[in-house]
Write a protein that holds these residues in place. Structure first.
Motif, PDB file in Angstrom:
ATOM      1  N   ILE A  87      -3.367  68.516  34.344  1.00  0.00           N
ATOM      2  CA  ILE A  87      -1.743  68.160  34.483  1.00  0.00           C
ATOM      3  C   ILE A  87      -1.241  67.048  34.941  1.00  0.00           C
ATOM      4  O   ILE A  87      -0.416  66.344  34.768  1.00  0.00           O
ATOM      5  CB  ILE A  87      -1.081  69.605  35.041  1.00  0.00           C
ATOM      6  N   GLY A  88      -2.007  66.643  36.296  1.00  0.00           N
ATOM      7  CA  GLY A  88      -1.795  65.374  36.787  1.00  0.00           C
ATOM      8  C   GLY A  88      -1.794  64.118  35.872  1.00  0.00           C
ATOM      9  O   GLY A  88      -1.112  63.269  36.071  1.00  0.00           O
ATOM     10  N   PHE A  89      -3.080  64.111  35.361  1.00  0.00           N
ATOM     11  CA  PHE A  89      -3.280  62.900  34.532  1.00  0.00           C
ATOM     12  C   PHE A  89      -2.132  62.918  33.278  1.00  0.00           C
ATOM     13  O   PHE A  89      -1.652  61.942  32.681  1.00  0.00           O
ATOM     14  CB  PHE A  89      -4.712  62.824  33.822  1.00  0.00           C
ATOM     15  N   ALA A  90      -1.895  64.135  32.617  1.00  0.00           N
ATOM     16  CA  ALA A  90      -0.992  64.268  31.691  1.00  0.00           C
ATOM     17  C   ALA A  90       0.498  64.013  32.300  1.00  0.00           C
ATOM     18  O   ALA A  90       1.048  62.897  31.437  1.00  0.00           O
ATOM     19  CB  ALA A  90      -0.704  65.611  31.124  1.00  0.00           C
ATOM     20  N   LYS A  91       1.009  64.117  33.591  1.00  0.00           N
ATOM     21  CA  LYS A  91       2.180  63.640  33.934  1.00  0.00           C
ATOM     22  C   LYS A  91       2.142  62.246  34.102  1.00  0.00           C
ATOM     23  O   LYS A  91       3.004  61.492  33.966  1.00  0.00           O
ATOM     24  CB  LYS A  91       2.191  64.455  35.148  1.00  0.00           C
ATOM     25  N   SER A  92       0.697  61.564  34.773  1.00  0.00           N
ATOM     26  CA  SER A  92       0.921  60.198  34.842  1.00  0.00           C
ATOM     27  C   SER A  92       0.826  59.057  33.608  1.00  0.00           C
ATOM     28  O   SER A  92       1.664  58.468  33.533  1.00  0.00           O
ATOM     29  CB  SER A  92      -0.760  60.096  35.344  1.00  0.00           C
ATOM     30  N   SER A  93       0.209  60.021  32.628  1.00  0.00           N
ATOM     31  CA  SER A  93       0.482  59.445  31.058  1.00  0.00           C
ATOM     32  C   SER A  93       2.026  59.139  30.746  1.00  0.00           C
ATOM     33  O   SER A  93       2.564  58.497  30.461  1.00  0.00           O
ATOM     34  CB  SER A  93      -0.280  59.908  30.075  1.00  0.00           C
ATOM     35  N   ALA A  94       2.557  60.377  30.944  1.00  0.00           N
ATOM     36  CA  ALA A  94       4.102  60.528  30.760  1.00  0.00           C
ATOM     37  C   ALA A  94       5.018  59.626  31.505  1.00  0.00           C
ATOM     38  O   ALA A  94       5.790  59.313  31.087  1.00  0.00           O
ATOM     39  CB  ALA A  94       4.575  62.054  30.951  1.00  0.00           C
TER      40      ALA A  94
END
Length: 124
Positions: A87-94
């Motif tokens: 979730i952290g990397f997905a949020k970072s990408s977002a």
């Protein structure tokens, strides 16, 4: 004295436990092993409910000068769970490229899942 009066919140008169500054402070106190001593200034029920979100934000914001030491410590000491990374990397990408990320969400299933995760972890 500071255990009873620490006020760091960006948005509220009392620490909200949800804004970036509260989350960073919570994580710093957690790392120091002192979080339990600040139960008068942080609502520990809110802290408990936002703890995963704090870990996720530390990954998503790892390039930020304030979050970097927190991320490095937690990574070095194996404090992250797999869900924090995903979730952290997905949020970072977002955060880095929001429009591109949102275009990827044209799949209804993925969009629905993303919205549920966003709501669960109080992403703004």
């Amino acid at each position: 004295f500071v255990h009873n009066s620490l006020s760091v919140c960006f948005f509220e008169d009392v620490n909200c436990c949800k804004c970036e500054k509260c989350k960073r402070t919570i994580m710093q106190l957690y790392i120091l092993g002192k979080l339990d001593k600040f139960d008068k200034v942080f609502d520990m029920e809110l802290v408990k409910n936002s703890f995963d979100s704090c870990f996720i934000d530390s990954i998503a914001m790892k390039e930020n000068v304030f979050w970097r030491p927190i991320y490095e410590y937690l990574k070095l000491n194996h404090k992250y769970k797999l869900k924090h990374y995903i979730i952290g990397f997905a949020k970072s990408s977002a955060l880095k490229n929001r429009e591109k990320f949102l275009k990827l969400l044209n799949n209804k299933f993925i969009l629905t899942r993303y919205k549920k995760i966003k709501e669960k972890y109080n992403w703004r």
